[in-house]
Design a protein around this motif. Structure first.
Motif, PDB file in Angstrom:
ATOM      1  N   ILE A 268     -71.982 -49.756  17.523  1.00  0.00           N
ATOM      2  CA  ILE A 268     -70.720 -49.928  16.814  1.00  0.00           C
ATOM      3  C   ILE A 268     -70.941 -50.583  15.449  1.00  0.00           C
ATOM      4  O   ILE A 268     -70.290 -50.230  14.469  1.00  0.00           O
ATOM      5  CB  ILE A 268     -69.728 -50.724  17.676  1.00  0.00           C
ATOM      6  CG1 ILE A 268     -69.277 -49.840  18.843  1.00  0.00           C
ATOM      7  CG2 ILE A 268     -68.530 -51.182  16.870  1.00  0.00           C
ATOM      8  CD1 ILE A 268     -68.427 -50.541  19.863  1.00  0.00           C
ATOM      9  N   ARG A 269     -71.892 -51.503  15.345  1.00  0.00           N
ATOM     10  CA  ARG A 269     -72.156 -52.155  14.063  1.00  0.00           C
ATOM     11  C   ARG A 269     -72.884 -51.247  13.085  1.00  0.00           C
ATOM     12  O   ARG A 269     -72.706 -51.356  11.882  1.00  0.00           O
ATOM     13  CB  ARG A 269     -72.978 -53.420  14.264  1.00  0.00           C
ATOM     14  CG  ARG A 269     -72.194 -54.538  14.860  1.00  0.00           C
ATOM     15  CD  ARG A 269     -73.056 -55.760  15.003  1.00  0.00           C
ATOM     16  NE  ARG A 269     -72.385 -56.784  15.756  1.00  0.00           N
ATOM     17  CZ  ARG A 269     -71.886 -57.888  15.202  1.00  0.00           C
ATOM     18  NH1 ARG A 269     -71.984 -58.072  13.918  1.00  0.00           N
ATOM     19  NH2 ARG A 269     -71.292 -58.783  15.964  1.00  0.00           N
ATOM     20  N   VAL A 270     -73.734 -50.335  13.575  1.00  0.00           N
ATOM     21  CA  VAL A 270     -74.563 -49.504  12.702  1.00  0.00           C
ATOM     22  C   VAL A 270     -73.798 -48.290  12.184  1.00  0.00           C
ATOM     23  O   VAL A 270     -73.998 -47.875  11.040  1.00  0.00           O
ATOM     24  CB  VAL A 270     -75.851 -49.078  13.444  1.00  0.00           C
ATOM     25  CG1 VAL A 270     -76.589 -47.991  12.702  1.00  0.00           C
ATOM     26  CG2 VAL A 270     -76.750 -50.277  13.668  1.00  0.00           C
TER      27      VAL A 270
ATOM     28  N   GLU B 291     -72.868 -52.798  21.173  1.00  0.00           N
ATOM     29  CA  GLU B 291     -72.642 -53.620  19.982  1.00  0.00           C
ATOM     30  C   GLU B 291     -73.477 -53.122  18.810  1.00  0.00           C
ATOM     31  O   GLU B 291     -72.979 -53.026  17.678  1.00  0.00           O
ATOM     32  CB  GLU B 291     -72.980 -55.070  20.265  1.00  0.00           C
ATOM     33  CG  GLU B 291     -72.743 -55.959  19.072  1.00  0.00           C
ATOM     34  CD  GLU B 291     -73.048 -57.405  19.351  1.00  0.00           C
ATOM     35  OE1 GLU B 291     -73.077 -58.177  18.383  1.00  0.00           O
ATOM     36  OE2 GLU B 291     -73.261 -57.770  20.521  1.00  0.00           O
ATOM     37  N   ILE B 292     -74.726 -52.784  19.053  1.00  0.00           N
ATOM     38  CA  ILE B 292     -75.589 -52.285  17.983  1.00  0.00           C
ATOM     39  C   ILE B 292     -75.054 -50.965  17.449  1.00  0.00           C
ATOM     40  O   ILE B 292     -74.991 -50.759  16.227  1.00  0.00           O
ATOM     41  CB  ILE B 292     -77.038 -52.138  18.487  1.00  0.00           C
ATOM     42  CG1 ILE B 292     -77.635 -53.515  18.759  1.00  0.00           C
ATOM     43  CG2 ILE B 292     -77.898 -51.372  17.499  1.00  0.00           C
ATOM     44  CD1 ILE B 292     -78.952 -53.476  19.494  1.00  0.00           C
TER      45      ILE B 292
END
Length: 84
Positions: free
Chosen positions: A26-28, A23-24
């Protein structure tokens, strides 16, 4: 500690890493970086780009979770032996 206790700790840490690291990442990542990473992990178009990046991030997060437990165990042993 019993084997079942150790297995439970490994399982919980791996699940936490498995849920947070992808998740981190993909968000960054910007869309261009995400496309480059998915092209890199797709093995020349053998797999779908999105599927390959999700598999790659899942395996990487599982390995990082196992490595984190191993490293914490080494540090803990070193700290407890130095106090004795």
């Amino acid at each position: 500690m019993k084997k079942s206790g150790k297995a439970a700790i490994y399982f919980l840490v791996v699940i936490v890493f498995f849920l947070t690291i992808p998740e981190i990442v993909i968000r960054v990542l910007t869309p261009e970086q995400f496309a480059r990473l998915s092209d890199f992990t797709s093995l020349g178009g053998l797999f779908s780009n999105l599927l390959s990046i999700l598999i790659f991030l899942g395996v990487a997060s599982i390995l990082l979770g196992i490595f984190a437990i191993y490293l914490a165990k080494i540090i803990y042993r070193h700290l407890t032996q130095s106090r004795s």
